[in-house]
Design a protein around this motif. Sequence first.
Motif, mmCIF file in Angstrom:
data_model
loop_
_atom_site.group_PDB
_atom_site.id
_atom_site.type_symbol
_atom_site.label_atom_id
_atom_site.label_comp_id
_atom_site.label_asym_id
_atom_site.label_seq_id
_atom_site.Cartn_x
_atom_site.Cartn_y
_atom_site.Cartn_z
ATOM 1 N N UNK B 19 0.848 -1.206 0.000
ATOM 2 C CA UNK B 19 0.000 0.000 0.000
ATOM 3 C C UNK B 19 0.878 1.249 0.000
ATOM 4 N N UNK B 20 1.933 1.215 0.811
ATOM 5 C CA UNK B 20 2.838 2.362 0.887
ATOM 6 C C UNK B 20 3.629 2.490 -0.416
ATOM 7 N N UNK B 21 4.021 1.330 -0.977
ATOM 8 C CA UNK B 21 4.806 1.365 -2.220
ATOM 9 C C UNK B 21 4.017 2.014 -3.351
ATOM 10 N N UNK B 23 1.842 4.360 -3.101
ATOM 11 C CA UNK B 23 1.844 5.820 -2.890
ATOM 12 C C UNK B 23 3.193 6.393 -3.344
ATOM 13 N N UNK B 24 4.279 5.701 -2.964
ATOM 14 C CA UNK B 24 5.626 6.149 -3.343
ATOM 15 C C UNK B 24 5.763 6.168 -4.863
ATOM 16 N N UNK B 27 4.083 9.099 -6.502
ATOM 17 C CA UNK B 27 4.843 10.353 -6.362
ATOM 18 C C UNK B 27 6.061 10.327 -7.295
ATOM 19 N N UNK B 28 6.742 9.163 -7.349
ATOM 20 C CA UNK B 28 7.950 9.076 -8.180
ATOM 21 C C UNK B 28 7.643 9.185 -9.674
#
Lengths: 160, 74
Positions: B19-21, B23-24, B27-28
């Motif tokens: 889930x966090x990946x 989001x990252x 952004x990237x």
Amino acid sequence: MAVIDGEEVYLLYRDKVRGYISQHVNQREEVEDLCADVFEKVVSSLDTYDSTKASVSTWIFTITRNRVIDFYRRNREHAELPEELASTEMLDAGLLREETLRELAEALMKLSEEKRTIIILRYYNGLSLKDISDKTGISYGMVKVKHQQALKELKKIMKI
Amino acid sequence: MDKILKSLFDFQRFAGESALQSIITSVEERFPANEEKSPRTALTAEEMDQISAAGNAYLQMEKDKWENLVNGGN
């Protein structure tokens, strides 16, 4: 106490361990040596692993991180301990769980897109607030304000 | 909070929580991490002349200061 298989753990985590060490240590030979040290420690400590205290991932991460910190301590004259490793040392190990990462993901999704971007660029990509301003086109003053607001909001949402 | 976030994102590099990946990654995609800086363009002849003139003026100024010191000493 859960019984876990050493070979299975090795196959599952070797790339993660090597990848993590490579991010903190440049010399290829040192990476391989540290990787071997980590799994030696993992295998020799399998019978002491307590699944009620930490997930396997957290446990192996902690061993890996400690090995990298030891490496920097041994080479103190040549290399400075990276900031994120220094800060992890001060962190309560109980907080380092995959569950907390999921909570962080949920908390980030509650922030505005602008604030979320600032947090990712600052803490995942390691950019300074000035670099974030240059990259996003948001003024430096506004990046500083939004950064502080985002930290306060995350603290409140995550109850840290 | 600052230190906690540094530690959690460091752990994320290891654990790769999905889930966090995502989001990252989002952004990237908008702000690529390894974006190349635009290559520095070669100086024009006019710019080279300006830099050379500025350098000569600075040298002359230093020379004058030195001579004043020497002459003042005498």
